[in-house]
Design a protein around this motif. Sequence first.
Motif, PDB file in Angstrom:
ATOM      1  N   THR A  32     -37.605 -38.962  -8.635  1.00  0.00           N
ATOM      2  CA  THR A  32     -37.656 -38.388  -9.974  1.00  0.00           C
ATOM      3  C   THR A  32     -38.941 -38.107 -10.442  1.00  0.00           C
ATOM      4  OG1 THR A  32     -37.619 -40.662 -11.079  1.00  0.00           O
ATOM      5  CG2 THR A  32     -35.425 -39.401 -10.584  1.00  0.00           C
ATOM      6  N   ALA A  33     -40.060 -38.475  -9.613  1.00  0.00           N
ATOM      7  CA  ALA A  33     -41.325 -38.578  -9.978  1.00  0.00           C
ATOM      8  C   ALA A  33     -41.968 -37.250 -10.477  1.00  0.00           C
ATOM      9  CB  ALA A  33     -42.348 -39.304  -8.889  1.00  0.00           C
ATOM     10  N   ALA A  34     -41.599 -36.061  -9.725  1.00  0.00           N
ATOM     11  CA  ALA A  34     -42.085 -34.887  -9.965  1.00  0.00           C
ATOM     12  C   ALA A  34     -41.146 -34.060 -10.900  1.00  0.00           C
ATOM     13  CB  ALA A  34     -42.043 -34.220  -8.657  1.00  0.00           C
ATOM     14  N   LEU A  35     -40.274 -34.607 -11.589  1.00  0.00           N
ATOM     15  CA  LEU A  35     -39.348 -33.868 -12.448  1.00  0.00           C
ATOM     16  C   LEU A  35     -39.764 -34.227 -13.858  1.00  0.00           C
ATOM     17  CD1 LEU A  35     -35.794 -35.014 -11.058  1.00  0.00           C
ATOM     18  CD2 LEU A  35     -37.146 -32.983 -10.533  1.00  0.00           C
ATOM     19  N   ASP A  36     -39.386 -33.037 -14.671  1.00  0.00           N
ATOM     20  CA  ASP A  36     -39.614 -33.244 -16.216  1.00  0.00           C
ATOM     21  C   ASP A  36     -38.803 -34.275 -16.637  1.00  0.00           C
ATOM     22  OD1 ASP A  36     -41.364 -31.065 -16.167  1.00  0.00           O
ATOM     23  OD2 ASP A  36     -39.971 -29.522 -16.349  1.00  0.00           O
ATOM     24  N   PRO A  37     -39.087 -34.803 -17.708  1.00  0.00           N
ATOM     25  CA  PRO A  37     -38.324 -35.928 -18.458  1.00  0.00           C
ATOM     26  C   PRO A  37     -37.084 -35.687 -18.520  1.00  0.00           C
ATOM     27  CG  PRO A  37     -40.523 -36.203 -19.425  1.00  0.00           C
ATOM     28  CD  PRO A  37     -40.200 -34.846 -18.500  1.00  0.00           C
ATOM     29  N   GLU A  38     -36.328 -34.510 -18.919  1.00  0.00           N
ATOM     30  CA  GLU A  38     -35.097 -34.098 -19.276  1.00  0.00           C
ATOM     31  C   GLU A  38     -34.135 -34.125 -18.054  1.00  0.00           C
ATOM     32  OE1 GLU A  38     -37.317 -30.267 -19.916  1.00  0.00           O
ATOM     33  OE2 GLU A  38     -37.792 -32.398 -20.240  1.00  0.00           O
ATOM     34  N   LEU A  39     -34.750 -33.874 -17.009  1.00  0.00           N
ATOM     35  CA  LEU A  39     -34.081 -33.701 -15.740  1.00  0.00           C
ATOM     36  C   LEU A  39     -33.864 -34.916 -15.016  1.00  0.00           C
ATOM     37  CD1 LEU A  39     -35.855 -30.373 -14.378  1.00  0.00           C
ATOM     38  CD2 LEU A  39     -33.826 -30.575 -15.465  1.00  0.00           C
ATOM     39  N   VAL A  40     -34.519 -35.992 -15.470  1.00  0.00           N
ATOM     40  CA  VAL A  40     -34.632 -37.316 -14.632  1.00  0.00           C
ATOM     41  C   VAL A  40     -33.219 -37.860 -14.674  1.00  0.00           C
ATOM     42  CG1 VAL A  40     -35.373 -39.596 -14.601  1.00  0.00           C
ATOM     43  CG2 VAL A  40     -37.019 -37.874 -14.911  1.00  0.00           C
ATOM     44  N   GLY A  41     -32.396 -37.912 -15.854  1.00  0.00           N
ATOM     45  CA  GLY A  41     -31.097 -38.523 -16.022  1.00  0.00           C
ATOM     46  C   GLY A  41     -30.176 -37.780 -15.045  1.00  0.00           C
ATOM     47  N   ASP A  42     -30.381 -36.486 -14.955  1.00  0.00           N
ATOM     48  CA  ASP A  42     -29.512 -35.833 -14.012  1.00  0.00           C
ATOM     49  C   ASP A  42     -29.434 -36.236 -12.672  1.00  0.00           C
ATOM     50  OD1 ASP A  42     -27.743 -33.570 -13.386  1.00  0.00           O
ATOM     51  OD2 ASP A  42     -29.358 -32.240 -12.932  1.00  0.00           O
ATOM     52  N   VAL A  43     -30.397 -36.272 -12.272  1.00  0.00           N
ATOM     53  CA  VAL A  43     -30.557 -36.727 -10.807  1.00  0.00           C
ATOM     54  C   VAL A  43     -30.264 -38.038 -10.659  1.00  0.00           C
ATOM     55  CG1 VAL A  43     -32.261 -37.165  -8.871  1.00  0.00           C
ATOM     56  CG2 VAL A  43     -32.395 -34.992 -10.173  1.00  0.00           C
ATOM     57  N   LEU A  44     -30.844 -38.844 -11.437  1.00  0.00           N
ATOM     58  CA  LEU A  44     -30.331 -40.423 -11.523  1.00  0.00           C
ATOM     59  C   LEU A  44     -28.799 -40.652 -11.648  1.00  0.00           C
ATOM     60  CD1 LEU A  44     -33.305 -42.308 -13.346  1.00  0.00           C
ATOM     61  CD2 LEU A  44     -32.880 -42.228 -10.956  1.00  0.00           C
ATOM     62  N   GLY A  45     -28.081 -39.993 -12.497  1.00  0.00           N
ATOM     63  CA  GLY A  45     -26.676 -39.642 -12.555  1.00  0.00           C
ATOM     64  C   GLY A  45     -25.913 -39.785 -11.093  1.00  0.00           C
ATOM     65  N   ILE A  46     -26.568 -38.482 -10.301  1.00  0.00           N
ATOM     66  CA  ILE A  46     -26.140 -38.586  -8.901  1.00  0.00           C
ATOM     67  C   ILE A  46     -26.234 -39.813  -8.138  1.00  0.00           C
ATOM     68  CG2 ILE A  46     -26.429 -37.181  -6.771  1.00  0.00           C
ATOM     69  CD1 ILE A  46     -26.871 -34.850  -8.211  1.00  0.00           C
ATOM     70  N   VAL A  47     -27.306 -40.291  -8.182  1.00  0.00           N
ATOM     71  CA  VAL A  47     -27.643 -41.623  -7.444  1.00  0.00           C
ATOM     72  C   VAL A  47     -26.837 -42.757  -7.847  1.00  0.00           C
ATOM     73  CG1 VAL A  47     -29.222 -43.223  -6.780  1.00  0.00           C
ATOM     74  CG2 VAL A  47     -30.001 -41.072  -7.012  1.00  0.00           C
ATOM     75  N   ARG A  48     -26.696 -42.945  -9.236  1.00  0.00           N
ATOM     76  CA  ARG A  48     -25.559 -43.945  -9.861  1.00  0.00           C
ATOM     77  C   ARG A  48     -24.221 -43.670  -9.255  1.00  0.00           C
ATOM     78  NH1 ARG A  48     -26.495 -42.500 -14.456  1.00  0.00           N
ATOM     79  NH2 ARG A  48     -28.017 -43.885 -15.097  1.00  0.00           N
ATOM     80  N   ASP A  49     -23.693 -42.309  -9.240  1.00  0.00           N
ATOM     81  CA  ASP A  49     -22.357 -42.187  -8.603  1.00  0.00           C
ATOM     82  C   ASP A  49     -22.403 -42.606  -7.071  1.00  0.00           C
ATOM     83  OD1 ASP A  49     -21.515 -41.132 -11.052  1.00  0.00           O
ATOM     84  OD2 ASP A  49     -21.724 -39.029 -10.477  1.00  0.00           O
ATOM     85  N   LEU A  50     -23.556 -42.393  -6.160  1.00  0.00           N
ATOM     86  CA  LEU A  50     -23.610 -42.801  -4.930  1.00  0.00           C
ATOM     87  C   LEU A  50     -23.354 -44.116  -4.738  1.00  0.00           C
ATOM     88  CD1 LEU A  50     -26.435 -40.243  -3.603  1.00  0.00           C
ATOM     89  CD2 LEU A  50     -23.487 -40.272  -3.087  1.00  0.00           C
ATOM     90  N   ALA A  51     -24.165 -45.005  -5.568  1.00  0.00           N
ATOM     91  CA  ALA A  51     -24.177 -46.290  -5.570  1.00  0.00           C
ATOM     92  C   ALA A  51     -22.744 -46.751  -5.972  1.00  0.00           C
ATOM     93  CB  ALA A  51     -25.156 -47.014  -6.368  1.00  0.00           C
ATOM     94  N   ALA A  52     -22.139 -46.269  -6.927  1.00  0.00           N
ATOM     95  CA  ALA A  52     -20.802 -46.551  -7.094  1.00  0.00           C
ATOM     96  C   ALA A  52     -19.647 -46.466  -6.078  1.00  0.00           C
ATOM     97  CB  ALA A  52     -20.142 -46.001  -8.408  1.00  0.00           C
ATOM     98  N   ALA A  53     -20.080 -45.513  -5.291  1.00  0.00           N
ATOM     99  CA  ALA A  53     -19.068 -45.160  -4.246  1.00  0.00           C
ATOM    100  C   ALA A  53     -19.277 -46.072  -2.929  1.00  0.00           C
ATOM    101  CB  ALA A  53     -19.353 -43.883  -3.995  1.00  0.00           C
ATOM    102  N   GLY A  54     -20.448 -46.943  -3.040  1.00  0.00           N
ATOM    103  CA  GLY A  54     -20.706 -47.694  -1.909  1.00  0.00           C
ATOM    104  C   GLY A  54     -21.655 -47.293  -0.873  1.00  0.00           C
ATOM    105  N   THR A  55     -22.368 -46.459  -1.118  1.00  0.00           N
ATOM    106  CA  THR A  55     -23.430 -45.976  -0.357  1.00  0.00           C
ATOM    107  C   THR A  55     -24.694 -46.681  -0.270  1.00  0.00           C
ATOM    108  OG1 THR A  55     -22.960 -43.531  -1.076  1.00  0.00           O
ATOM    109  CG2 THR A  55     -25.204 -43.925   0.030  1.00  0.00           C
ATOM    110  N   THR A  56     -25.019 -47.173   0.967  1.00  0.00           N
ATOM    111  CA  THR A  56     -26.076 -47.892   1.275  1.00  0.00           C
ATOM    112  C   THR A  56     -27.640 -47.465   1.005  1.00  0.00           C
ATOM    113  OG1 THR A  56     -24.803 -49.184   2.849  1.00  0.00           O
ATOM    114  CG2 THR A  56     -27.152 -49.821   3.091  1.00  0.00           C
ATOM    115  N   MET A  57     -28.218 -47.708  -0.006  1.00  0.00           N
ATOM    116  CA  MET A  57     -29.624 -47.057  -0.362  1.00  0.00           C
ATOM    117  C   MET A  57     -30.659 -48.000  -0.542  1.00  0.00           C
ATOM    118  SD  MET A  57     -28.522 -44.342  -3.142  1.00  0.00           S
ATOM    119  CE  MET A  57     -27.011 -45.307  -4.085  1.00  0.00           C
ATOM    120  N   VAL A  58     -31.878 -47.505   0.025  1.00  0.00           N
ATOM    121  CA  VAL A  58     -33.173 -48.279  -0.372  1.00  0.00           C
ATOM    122  C   VAL A  58     -33.920 -47.345  -1.160  1.00  0.00           C
ATOM    123  CG1 VAL A  58     -35.280 -49.319   0.438  1.00  0.00           C
ATOM    124  CG2 VAL A  58     -33.036 -49.713   1.653  1.00  0.00           C
TER     125      VAL A  58
END
Length: 247
Positions: A169-195
């Motif tokens: 999210t570092a290169a994104l405008d602030p209003e876009l950060v939540g959009d991308v983090l929402g996807i990562v949040r869904d991936l975490a909830a689905a059990g995706t292993t992430m670092v």
Amino acid sequence: MNERPLIEVRNLRKTYGSRVVLDDISLAVSRGDVVCLIGSSGSGKSTLLRCLDLLEPIDDGVIEFEGREVSDPGVDPRDVRREIGMVFQAYNLFPHRTVLANCTLAPRKVHGLSRRAARSRAVELLGRFGLGEHVDVHPDQLSGGQQQRAALVRALCTEPKLLLLDEITAALDPELVGDVLGIVRDLAAAGTTMVLATHEMAFAREVASRVCFLDGGRVLESGPPEQVLGDPVEPRTREFLRRVLPA
């Protein structure tokens, strides 16, 4: 009997010339874990991710993936990267290829999927992440948030066992950060292993199973997010959080 970690690092050391970038790093990531790397710029977060993906050779220590030592010089890194997806801060999409072509390239060329199967998987994921109408456009026709979502889809199209995210999210405008983090949040909830390396502390508190604070190339503190972010032991961790967390 405890399950073997998906990926494990022991006493990893990485230098660039005389500069020590990572010093005696040890880290074990089990299936389903979400490990957030936090720390100041230059603390070693991105380099650690690149070492995990075997994009950077290490000077000392061991990296094991599924119980196999993959840091051995005799191991072909391409075989390991077949099982690992990495998403970079700068997207790294191929500008001359459409979004769909970006997403189907590795499944076809590296994993041997048919064109039809690769397309079907990519179209399904692009649609799920709000890019269904953009499959035939080129990356420069997308917004930054859309490009980062496309980069995430490209990584997911290979069905990786481990997903590495470098300050996505570092290169994104602030209003876009939540959009991308929402996807990562869904991936975490689905059990995706992430670092993932991140500056988003509230997000780390919410999704991480473990938070690692890096300072000067070392893991200075590691533990559950409520402990590391809420009641850190190390003075340096407390100092860092005072600077980055809202008063």
